[in-house]
Design a protein around this motif. Structure first.
Motif, PDB file in Angstrom:
ATOM      1  N   GLN A 199       0.848  -1.183   0.000  1.00  0.00           N
ATOM      2  CA  GLN A 199       0.000   0.000   0.000  1.00  0.00           C
ATOM      3  C   GLN A 199       0.882   1.231   0.000  1.00  0.00           C
ATOM      4  O   GLN A 199       1.780   1.376   0.834  1.00  0.00           O
ATOM      5  N   CYS A 200       0.652   2.132  -0.961  1.00  0.00           N
ATOM      6  CA  CYS A 200       1.339   3.426  -0.991  1.00  0.00           C
ATOM      7  C   CYS A 200       0.717   4.279   0.106  1.00  0.00           C
ATOM      8  O   CYS A 200      -0.493   4.516   0.098  1.00  0.00           O
ATOM      9  N   VAL A 201       1.518   4.750   1.059  1.00  0.00           N
ATOM     10  CA  VAL A 201       0.971   5.545   2.156  1.00  0.00           C
ATOM     11  C   VAL A 201       0.564   6.941   1.691  1.00  0.00           C
ATOM     12  O   VAL A 201      -0.119   7.655   2.415  1.00  0.00           O
ATOM     13  N   HIS A 202       0.945   7.309   0.484  1.00  0.00           N
ATOM     14  CA  HIS A 202       0.640   8.646  -0.035  1.00  0.00           C
ATOM     15  C   HIS A 202      -0.714   8.690  -0.742  1.00  0.00           C
ATOM     16  O   HIS A 202      -1.545   9.541  -0.435  1.00  0.00           O
ATOM     17  N   CYS A 203      -0.966   7.767  -1.681  1.00  0.00           N
ATOM     18  CA  CYS A 203      -2.242   7.780  -2.414  1.00  0.00           C
ATOM     19  C   CYS A 203      -3.205   6.700  -1.926  1.00  0.00           C
ATOM     20  O   CYS A 203      -4.350   6.671  -2.338  1.00  0.00           O
ATOM     21  N   LYS A 204      -2.723   5.813  -1.051  1.00  0.00           N
ATOM     22  CA  LYS A 204      -3.496   4.697  -0.478  1.00  0.00           C
ATOM     23  C   LYS A 204      -3.800   3.582  -1.472  1.00  0.00           C
ATOM     24  O   LYS A 204      -4.536   2.653  -1.174  1.00  0.00           O
ATOM     25  N   GLY A 205      -3.241   3.642  -2.673  1.00  0.00           N
ATOM     26  CA  GLY A 205      -3.440   2.588  -3.660  1.00  0.00           C
ATOM     27  C   GLY A 205      -2.655   1.338  -3.301  1.00  0.00           C
ATOM     28  O   GLY A 205      -1.607   1.403  -2.662  1.00  0.00           O
ATOM     29  N   THR A 264       7.622   0.935  -7.922  1.00  0.00           N
ATOM     30  CA  THR A 264       6.810   2.056  -8.391  1.00  0.00           C
ATOM     31  C   THR A 264       5.354   1.800  -8.053  1.00  0.00           C
ATOM     32  O   THR A 264       4.819   0.720  -8.338  1.00  0.00           O
ATOM     33  N   CYS A 265       4.692   2.794  -7.448  1.00  0.00           N
ATOM     34  CA  CYS A 265       3.269   2.684  -7.133  1.00  0.00           C
ATOM     35  C   CYS A 265       2.497   2.622  -8.446  1.00  0.00           C
ATOM     36  O   CYS A 265       2.681   3.475  -9.319  1.00  0.00           O
ATOM     37  N   SER A 266       1.632   1.628  -8.590  1.00  0.00           N
ATOM     38  CA  SER A 266       0.866   1.468  -9.830  1.00  0.00           C
ATOM     39  C   SER A 266      -0.268   2.476  -9.941  1.00  0.00           C
ATOM     40  O   SER A 266      -0.917   2.561 -10.977  1.00  0.00           O
ATOM     41  N   HIS A 267      -0.483   3.275  -8.896  1.00  0.00           N
ATOM     42  CA  HIS A 267      -1.574   4.258  -8.915  1.00  0.00           C
ATOM     43  C   HIS A 267      -1.071   5.682  -9.133  1.00  0.00           C
ATOM     44  O   HIS A 267      -1.538   6.367 -10.036  1.00  0.00           O
ATOM     45  N   CYS A 268      -0.111   6.121  -8.309  1.00  0.00           N
ATOM     46  CA  CYS A 268       0.362   7.513  -8.414  1.00  0.00           C
ATOM     47  C   CYS A 268       1.738   7.639  -9.036  1.00  0.00           C
ATOM     48  O   CYS A 268       2.184   8.739  -9.335  1.00  0.00           O
ATOM     49  N   GLY A 269       2.439   6.517  -9.228  1.00  0.00           N
ATOM     50  CA  GLY A 269       3.733   6.545  -9.887  1.00  0.00           C
ATOM     51  C   GLY A 269       4.915   6.890  -9.006  1.00  0.00           C
ATOM     52  O   GLY A 269       6.045   6.964  -9.492  1.00  0.00           O
ATOM     53  N   LEU A 270       4.702   7.130  -7.709  1.00  0.00           N
ATOM     54  CA  LEU A 270       5.820   7.434  -6.816  1.00  0.00           C
ATOM     55  C   LEU A 270       6.731   6.223  -6.673  1.00  0.00           C
ATOM     56  O   LEU A 270       6.286   5.078  -6.740  1.00  0.00           O
ATOM     57  N   LEU A 271       8.006   6.490  -6.461  1.00  0.00           N
ATOM     58  CA  LEU A 271       8.979   5.430  -6.221  1.00  0.00           C
ATOM     59  C   LEU A 271       8.960   5.134  -4.725  1.00  0.00           C
ATOM     60  O   LEU A 271       9.205   6.021  -3.903  1.00  0.00           O
ATOM     61  N   LEU A 272       8.632   3.893  -4.362  1.00  0.00           N
ATOM     62  CA  LEU A 272       8.391   3.532  -2.967  1.00  0.00           C
ATOM     63  C   LEU A 272       9.465   2.634  -2.379  1.00  0.00           C
ATOM     64  O   LEU A 272       9.901   1.677  -3.024  1.00  0.00           O
ATOM     65  N   LEU A 273       9.855   2.952  -1.157  1.00  0.00           N
ATOM     66  CA  LEU A 273      10.651   2.048  -0.337  1.00  0.00           C
ATOM     67  C   LEU A 273       9.648   1.092   0.296  1.00  0.00           C
ATOM     68  O   LEU A 273       8.726   1.518   0.996  1.00  0.00           O
ATOM     69  N   VAL A 274       9.782  -0.193   0.022  1.00  0.00           N
ATOM     70  CA  VAL A 274       8.862  -1.189   0.573  1.00  0.00           C
ATOM     71  C   VAL A 274       9.359  -1.565   1.960  1.00  0.00           C
ATOM     72  O   VAL A 274      10.414  -2.164   2.115  1.00  0.00           O
ATOM     73  N   GLY A 332       4.460   1.131   1.782  1.00  0.00           N
ATOM     74  CA  GLY A 332       5.461   1.710   0.896  1.00  0.00           C
ATOM     75  C   GLY A 332       5.488   3.218   1.052  1.00  0.00           C
ATOM     76  O   GLY A 332       4.444   3.869   1.008  1.00  0.00           O
ATOM     77  N   VAL A 333       6.683   3.790   1.264  1.00  0.00           N
ATOM     78  CA  VAL A 333       6.826   5.238   1.421  1.00  0.00           C
ATOM     79  C   VAL A 333       7.755   5.775   0.339  1.00  0.00           C
ATOM     80  O   VAL A 333       8.671   5.088  -0.106  1.00  0.00           O
ATOM     81  N   CYS A 334       7.517   7.013  -0.075  1.00  0.00           N
ATOM     82  CA  CYS A 334       8.308   7.620  -1.149  1.00  0.00           C
ATOM     83  C   CYS A 334       9.783   7.640  -0.755  1.00  0.00           C
ATOM     84  O   CYS A 334      10.150   8.170   0.290  1.00  0.00           O
ATOM     85  N   ILE A 335      10.609   7.066  -1.606  1.00  0.00           N
ATOM     86  CA  ILE A 335      12.035   6.921  -1.297  1.00  0.00           C
ATOM     87  C   ILE A 335      12.829   8.170  -1.679  1.00  0.00           C
ATOM     88  O   ILE A 335      13.909   8.413  -1.159  1.00  0.00           O
TER      89      ILE A 335
END
Length: 198
Positions: free
Chosen positions: A139-145, A156-166, A179-182
């Protein structure tokens, strides 16, 4: 060592036959092997009242091995999403003493556990066994996708495209790792992706 210190990180065991009148199994392709391994240790007639919800791969691997168990019901779904209504209905109609066994990938176990918790089954009374891929549901903590089957770090978040540290932090409520933006401070910094959740 850091991953072991995270309390939310799921811990899996090995399925074993439990005394009970009704047994519900939820498994994906590799999880079927955990069920057949359990069957080798189970007493005669163990599967007579068992219900198996199975999500096979495209080749239908292990279907014949499960059919040979002579369970009361065997449902095959094309995906977890297609099997979820059946799982929810089965849990809603369950009687006291139902034994629940979940086997396969973390994504399947987490989502089936989530449905069981929503139905009022305590997580400590559910047996789980991880089999197959280590791919994560994130789960992307930014867009919740939610991004399924993540195998790389970062991802890469499949919803907002941010690069995430899992992260190893796991939410039982969401059945997903966080997942948080790295590269929040400088989006031009793009660390190379490494496949670590195979």
């Amino acid at each position: 060592m850091a991953a072991k210190s995270i309390i939310s990180r799921p811990v899996y065991g090995t399925l074993s036959p439990q005394p009970g009148k009704h047994h519900l199994f939820v498994a994906d392709t590799e999880g079927a092997l955990a069920i057949t391994d359990l069957a080798a240790k189970a007493p005669d007639g163990f599967f007579a009242d068992a219900h198996i919800i199975f999500i096979p791969d495209n080749e239908g691997q292990h279907v014949a091995a499960l059919e040979a168990l002579k369970q009361a019901q065997l449902y095959q779904g094309s995906s977890f999403a297609s099997a979820l209504p059946r799982l929810k209905q089965t849990l809603a109609n369950a009687h006291m003493g139902l034994r629940l066994y979940l086997a396969g990938t973390e994504g399947l176990i987490g989502q089936a556990m989530q449905a069981a918790l929503e139905a009022g089954i305590d997580h400590t009374s559910i047996q789980t066994e991880h089999r197959g891929s280590l791919a994560r549901r994130v789960q992307c903590v930014h867009c919740k996708g939610i991004t399924e089957n993540v195998t790389t770090q970062p991802a890469t978040c499949s919803h907002c495209g941010l690069l995430l540290l899992v992260r190893d932090h796991y939410s039982r409520r969401l059945a997903a790792f966080q997942g948080v933006c790295i590269n929040a401070e400088d989006r031009s910094e793009i660390p190379p992706a490494e496949e670590i959740f195979r």
